[in-house]
Design an enzyme around this catalytic site. Structure first.
Site, mmCIF file in Angstrom:
data_model
loop_
_atom_site.group_PDB
_atom_site.id
_atom_site.type_symbol
_atom_site.label_atom_id
_atom_site.label_comp_id
_atom_site.label_asym_id
_atom_site.label_seq_id
_atom_site.Cartn_x
_atom_site.Cartn_y
_atom_site.Cartn_z
ATOM 1 C CB CYS A 132 43.899 41.449 24.513
ATOM 2 S SG CYS A 132 42.556 40.652 23.844
ATOM 3 C CB CYS A 135 40.512 41.072 26.482
ATOM 4 S SG CYS A 135 41.281 39.937 25.189
ATOM 5 C CG ASP A 136 42.083 43.774 28.675
ATOM 6 O OD1 ASP A 136 41.192 43.034 29.225
ATOM 7 O OD2 ASP A 136 43.260 43.399 28.638
#
Ligand code: NAP
Length: 311
Positions: A132, A135-136
């Site tokens: 992701c 997200c990261d």
């Protein structure tokens, strides 16, 4: 058979949210959770879910969701659902040799990112290996990043990751992308992206601190090398967790459940929310929105059914 007003299948952000809304409406609700927290629960830090200014670990956020739902009286049971069948207005959910029946069913079973299945992938998950970028990505500022895959997700997320990485390699097993032309063009004209064609990943390598690179092989020349990188984003497709439903609800060709904007499937009283349904954006924030809508639609369905009205 245990009887409920509603059953929710899935213990991720969508499932718990549907649970909060339906239990708070004083319905007798059972949530069946497979892997508690779902994909979100395995995310190291979630920085884009509103309300947590310094970010929050996925596991902690999912614990909060679950406690909030339990506070309103949601019953939660572990288990992997084997099958669902519909008899009149009853929806019957089977887990091994037990059956649970409800008038409304919310499917919130999520999706799993496909894995490469190479050494190091599991070991370095959350320590450089991610599925992701939203997200990261921000954890990889100023360092080289690798994206694996040649579809729309790989190409679009690689472009997104160029705002963080010093360089972004797209490692693809063929010499042609599967992504749509417009997305390809965006990647081709981005100077921070380097394509590594005809190349498969053999291993993700690292040390105590995390990923240091990936070992790859060119499938045409058989040449092997290591590409230095601290972040490895794997985008080799996603599989929604909907196989257990068979063909009781309509799905698209990839297995995503088809819903309308009220999260209604083609079967009255069955709703889908979160990553198991086809949509534009797969995030905790959108799962929560889907599930709130699904729960309210389910609540209205139960009211109509209870009043003997047409559903
Ligand atoms: P996808 O289209 O299935 O692409 C997966 C990619 O991973 C393919 O390039 C495939 O290679 C590669 N791959 C699969 N297994 C592999 C393995 N074991 N090792 C190495 N590479 C492997 O998946 P996606 O990109 O996640 O997209 C899913 C769907 O969402 C698609 O329909 C896509 O169009 C759609 N989507 C659209 C957008 C958009 O902006 N329009 C954005 C994201 C997703 P091959 O090409 O060789 O098969």
């Amino acid at each position: 058979m245990e009887n409920y007003d509603a059953i929710i299948i899935g213990g991720g952000p969508a499932g718990y949210t549907a649970g909060i809304y339906l239990a708070r409406a004083a319905r007798n609700v059972l949530l069946i959770e497979g892997i508690p927290g779902g994909q979100a629960g395995t995310t190291d830090i979630i920085e884009n879910y509103p309300g947590f200014t310094d970010g929050i670990s996925g596991a902690e956020l999912m614990e909060k969701f679950k406690h909030q739902a339990a506070r309103f009286g949601l019953k939660i049971k572990d288990g992997m659902v084997d099958s669902v069948r519909v008899e009149g207005s009853d929806k019957i959910v089977k887990i091994i040799d037990r059956e649970y029946v409800a008038k409304a069913l919310v499917i919130a079973t999520g999706a799993d990112a496909n894995k490469l299945g190479v050494p190091g992938e599991e070991e370095f998950r959350g320590k450089g290996v991610s599925y992701c970028a939203t997200c990261d990505g921000a954890f990889f500022k100023g360092v080289p990043i690798v994206v694996v895959g040649g579809g729309d997700s790989a190409v679009k997320e690689a472009v997104y990751l160029t705002q963080f990485g010093s360089k972004v390699y797209i490692v693809h097993r063929r010499d042609k992308l599967r992504a749509e032309k417009a997305n390809q063009e965006m990647a081709f004209k981005n100077e921070k992206i380097e394509f590594v064609w005809d190349t498969i990943v053999e291993e993700i390598v690292g040390d105590k601190l995390g990923v240091t690179g990936i070992k790859v092989k060119n499938v045409k020349t058989e040449e092997e090398k290591v590409i230095d990188a601290e972040g490895v984003f794997i985008y080799v497709g996603v599989t929604p967790n909907t196989a257990f439903l068979g063909d009781i609800v309509e799905k698209d060709e990839q297995g995503y459940i088809i819903t309308n904007e009220n999260m209604e499937t083609n079967v009255p009283g069955i709703y889908a929310a979160g990553d198991c349904r086809g949509k534009l954006l797969y995030q905790v924030a959108t799962a929560v929105g889907d599930a709130a809508t699904a729960a309210i639609a389910a609540e209205e369905y139960l009211e109509r059914l209870g009043a003997g009205q047409e559903v």
